[in-house]
Each structure stands twice: as C-alpha cells, then as structure tokens.
Design a protein around this motif. Structure first.
Motif, PDB file in Angstrom:
ATOM      1  N   ASN A   1       0.751  -1.301   0.032  1.00  0.00           N
ATOM      2  CA  ASN A   1       0.087   0.138  -0.217  1.00  0.00           C
ATOM      3  C   ASN A   1       1.011   1.341   0.061  1.00  0.00           C
ATOM      4  N   GLY A   2       1.663   1.562   1.002  1.00  0.00           N
ATOM      5  CA  GLY A   2       2.410   2.580   1.208  1.00  0.00           C
ATOM      6  C   GLY A   2       3.803   2.799   0.265  1.00  0.00           C
ATOM      7  N   GLY A   3       4.391   1.800  -0.025  1.00  0.00           N
ATOM      8  CA  GLY A   3       5.594   1.559  -0.680  1.00  0.00           C
ATOM      9  C   GLY A   3       6.759   1.633   0.140  1.00  0.00           C
ATOM     10  N   GLY A   4       6.631   1.594   1.600  1.00  0.00           N
ATOM     11  CA  GLY A   4       7.971   1.666   2.408  1.00  0.00           C
ATOM     12  C   GLY A   4       8.762   0.554   2.222  1.00  0.00           C
ATOM     13  N   THR A   5      10.087   0.896   2.244  1.00  0.00           N
ATOM     14  CA  THR A   5      10.915  -0.324   1.954  1.00  0.00           C
ATOM     15  C   THR A   5      12.139  -0.402   3.186  1.00  0.00           C
ATOM     16  N   TYR A   6      12.693  -1.552   3.181  1.00  0.00           N
ATOM     17  CA  TYR A   6      13.664  -1.836   4.374  1.00  0.00           C
ATOM     18  C   TYR A   6      14.493  -2.901   3.799  1.00  0.00           C
ATOM     19  N   TYR A   7      15.933  -2.753   3.800  1.00  0.00           N
ATOM     20  CA  TYR A   7      16.786  -3.604   3.156  1.00  0.00           C
ATOM     21  C   TYR A   7      17.783  -4.207   4.095  1.00  0.00           C
ATOM     22  N   ALA A   8      18.287  -5.478   3.627  1.00  0.00           N
ATOM     23  CA  ALA A   8      19.376  -5.864   4.401  1.00  0.00           C
ATOM     24  C   ALA A   8      20.730  -4.949   4.448  1.00  0.00           C
ATOM     25  N   ASP A   9      21.452  -4.991   5.381  1.00  0.00           N
ATOM     26  CA  ASP A   9      22.823  -4.092   5.236  1.00  0.00           C
ATOM     27  C   ASP A   9      23.664  -4.427   4.374  1.00  0.00           C
ATOM     28  N   SER A  10      23.705  -5.808   3.908  1.00  0.00           N
ATOM     29  CA  SER A  10      24.382  -6.305   2.739  1.00  0.00           C
ATOM     30  C   SER A  10      24.149  -5.641   1.082  1.00  0.00           C
ATOM     31  N   VAL A  11      22.979  -5.123   1.164  1.00  0.00           N
ATOM     32  CA  VAL A  11      22.438  -4.679  -0.102  1.00  0.00           C
ATOM     33  C   VAL A  11      22.239  -3.192  -0.139  1.00  0.00           C
TER      34      VAL A  11
ATOM     35  N   ASN B   1      22.249  -3.063  -8.513  1.00  0.00           N
ATOM     36  CA  ASN B   1      23.216  -2.362  -9.215  1.00  0.00           C
ATOM     37  C   ASN B   1      24.573  -2.505  -8.384  1.00  0.00           C
ATOM     38  N   SER B   2      25.798  -2.343  -9.017  1.00  0.00           N
ATOM     39  CA  SER B   2      26.786  -2.414  -8.244  1.00  0.00           C
ATOM     40  C   SER B   2      26.916  -3.849  -7.933  1.00  0.00           C
ATOM     41  N   LEU B   3      26.738  -5.007  -8.660  1.00  0.00           N
ATOM     42  CA  LEU B   3      26.723  -6.245  -8.296  1.00  0.00           C
ATOM     43  C   LEU B   3      28.040  -7.050  -7.931  1.00  0.00           C
ATOM     44  N   LYS B   4      28.093  -7.934  -6.940  1.00  0.00           N
ATOM     45  CA  LYS B   4      29.160  -8.435  -6.402  1.00  0.00           C
ATOM     46  C   LYS B   4      29.080 -10.239  -6.668  1.00  0.00           C
ATOM     47  N   PRO B   5      30.271 -10.707  -6.773  1.00  0.00           N
ATOM     48  CA  PRO B   5      30.199 -12.131  -6.825  1.00  0.00           C
ATOM     49  C   PRO B   5      29.390 -12.768  -5.677  1.00  0.00           C
ATOM     50  N   GLU B   6      29.430 -12.168  -4.446  1.00  0.00           N
ATOM     51  CA  GLU B   6      28.752 -12.798  -3.436  1.00  0.00           C
ATOM     52  C   GLU B   6      27.279 -12.637  -3.476  1.00  0.00           C
ATOM     53  N   ASP B   7      26.801 -11.625  -4.551  1.00  0.00           N
ATOM     54  CA  ASP B   7      25.495 -11.538  -4.675  1.00  0.00           C
ATOM     55  C   ASP B   7      24.944 -12.918  -5.495  1.00  0.00           C
ATOM     56  N   THR B   8      25.745 -13.622  -5.887  1.00  0.00           N
ATOM     57  CA  THR B   8      25.295 -14.967  -6.848  1.00  0.00           C
ATOM     58  C   THR B   8      24.513 -15.737  -6.031  1.00  0.00           C
ATOM     59  N   ALA B   9      23.124 -16.045  -6.411  1.00  0.00           N
ATOM     60  CA  ALA B   9      22.165 -16.804  -5.486  1.00  0.00           C
ATOM     61  C   ALA B   9      20.813 -16.943  -6.515  1.00  0.00           C
ATOM     62  N   VAL B  10      20.200 -17.850  -5.830  1.00  0.00           N
ATOM     63  CA  VAL B  10      18.576 -18.055  -6.376  1.00  0.00           C
ATOM     64  C   VAL B  10      17.699 -16.850  -5.435  1.00  0.00           C
ATOM     65  N   TYR B  11      17.018 -16.198  -6.398  1.00  0.00           N
ATOM     66  CA  TYR B  11      16.298 -14.766  -5.664  1.00  0.00           C
ATOM     67  C   TYR B  11      15.044 -15.404  -5.729  1.00  0.00           C
ATOM     68  N   TYR B  12      14.449 -15.071  -4.692  1.00  0.00           N
ATOM     69  CA  TYR B  12      12.956 -15.491  -4.501  1.00  0.00           C
ATOM     70  C   TYR B  12      12.279 -13.910  -4.230  1.00  0.00           C
ATOM     71  N   CYS B  13      10.852 -13.990  -4.472  1.00  0.00           N
ATOM     72  CA  CYS B  13      10.033 -13.069  -3.859  1.00  0.00           C
ATOM     73  C   CYS B  13       8.910 -13.943  -3.140  1.00  0.00           C
ATOM     74  N   ALA B  14       8.389 -13.115  -2.163  1.00  0.00           N
ATOM     75  CA  ALA B  14       7.405 -13.813  -1.218  1.00  0.00           C
ATOM     76  C   ALA B  14       6.593 -12.634  -0.649  1.00  0.00           C
ATOM     77  N   ARG B  15       5.380 -13.400  -0.144  1.00  0.00           N
ATOM     78  CA  ARG B  15       4.364 -12.283   0.464  1.00  0.00           C
ATOM     79  C   ARG B  15       4.336 -12.617   2.051  1.00  0.00           C
ATOM     80  N   SER B  16       3.854 -11.538   2.784  1.00  0.00           N
ATOM     81  CA  SER B  16       3.689 -11.687   4.055  1.00  0.00           C
ATOM     82  C   SER B  16       2.640 -10.764   4.363  1.00  0.00           C
ATOM     83  N   VAL B  17       1.625 -11.307   5.227  1.00  0.00           N
ATOM     84  CA  VAL B  17       0.531 -10.041   6.038  1.00  0.00           C
ATOM     85  C   VAL B  17       1.207  -9.483   7.217  1.00  0.00           C
ATOM     86  N   ASP B  18       2.475  -9.652   7.411  1.00  0.00           N
ATOM     87  CA  ASP B  18       2.969  -8.860   8.412  1.00  0.00           C
ATOM     88  C   ASP B  18       3.827  -7.545   7.968  1.00  0.00           C
ATOM     89  N   PHE B  19       3.766  -6.387   7.941  1.00  0.00           N
ATOM     90  CA  PHE B  19       4.242  -5.320   7.344  1.00  0.00           C
ATOM     91  C   PHE B  19       5.773  -5.246   7.793  1.00  0.00           C
TER      92      PHE B  19
END
Length: 123
Positions: A54-64, A84-102
């Motif tokens: 709804n509000g578009g607020g974001t939060y990120y892990a320190d690593s990214v 952006n500025s991708l590093k070899p340590e960003d190599t991974a399978v990336y998943y999206c997911a849904r939560s009802v907890d904001f």
C-alpha cells in the motif's frame, strides 16, 4: 491463493546491474508486504529487502543497502528488485514472497513464495 513468478535473472559481470520482476496473481496484495530473499549454494536463505504494497515503504538488509532498490507497480501487480553494483557474493537464487506482516524479515513470516530466479555474478 497467491501465485508469484520471478523473472529477470541471468549472468552479469561484477559491477553490472540486473532487474528482477515478481508478477503476482490470485488474491489481492493490498495490505501485504512483498519481500525478496536469496539463497546461495550451500547457504541458508536470507532476507534481502521488503516493500509494503500500500504505502511503498522499503527496508533492506545491510549487505545490499545502497545497491538494491525494491519498487512495485500496482497496475501490473508486480514487484521489482533493481540490483546495481553487483558483486560475486550476490550470486544466488532470488525469491519473492508475500507476508501479511508489514515488518516481516524472516522466512517463517512469509506464506507464499515464487519458484526463484538464478542470478550469477562473475568476477
């Protein structure tokens, strides 16, 4: 039911950029949070970031933080992960997911998951 389908993964050189997409269908995403996670070979799945639908607020892990940006397009029912500025340590399978907890950041707080998309960053 919510169906999530990720796309946009691939092979990129270090320092490059990729944009992942997560298309949602089924139940409305209103009043939910959409998260991105990643899992590298031999490692546990880890939180990357989240956005409230709804509000578009974001939060990120320190690593990214400062390199990755999450956004959403309500009309397309799609969430994006701009990397952006991708590093070899960003190599991974990336998943999206849904939560009802904001404020969800842990795997157990997310109830619907996509199948994942592979991102490989070469040095």
């Amino acid at each position: 039911q919510v169906q999530l389908v990720e796309s946009g993964g691939g092979l990129v050189q270090a320092g490059g950029s990729l944009r992942l997409s997560c298309a949602a269908s089924g139940r409305t995403l209103s009043s939910t949070t959409m998260g991105w996670f990643r899992q590298a070979p031999g490692k546990e799945r880890e939180f990357v970031g989240r956005i409230t639908w709804n509000g578009g607020g974001t939060y990120y892990a320190d690593s990214v933080k400062g390199r990755f940006t999450i956004s959403r397009d309500k009309a397309k029912n799609t969430v994006y992960l701009q990397m952006n500025s991708l590093k070899p340590e960003d190599t991974a399978v990336y998943y999206c997911a849904r939560s009802v907890d904001f404020y969800a950041t842990s795997i157990s707080e997310y109830d619907y998951w996509g199948q994942g998309t592979q991102v490989t960053v070469s040095s």
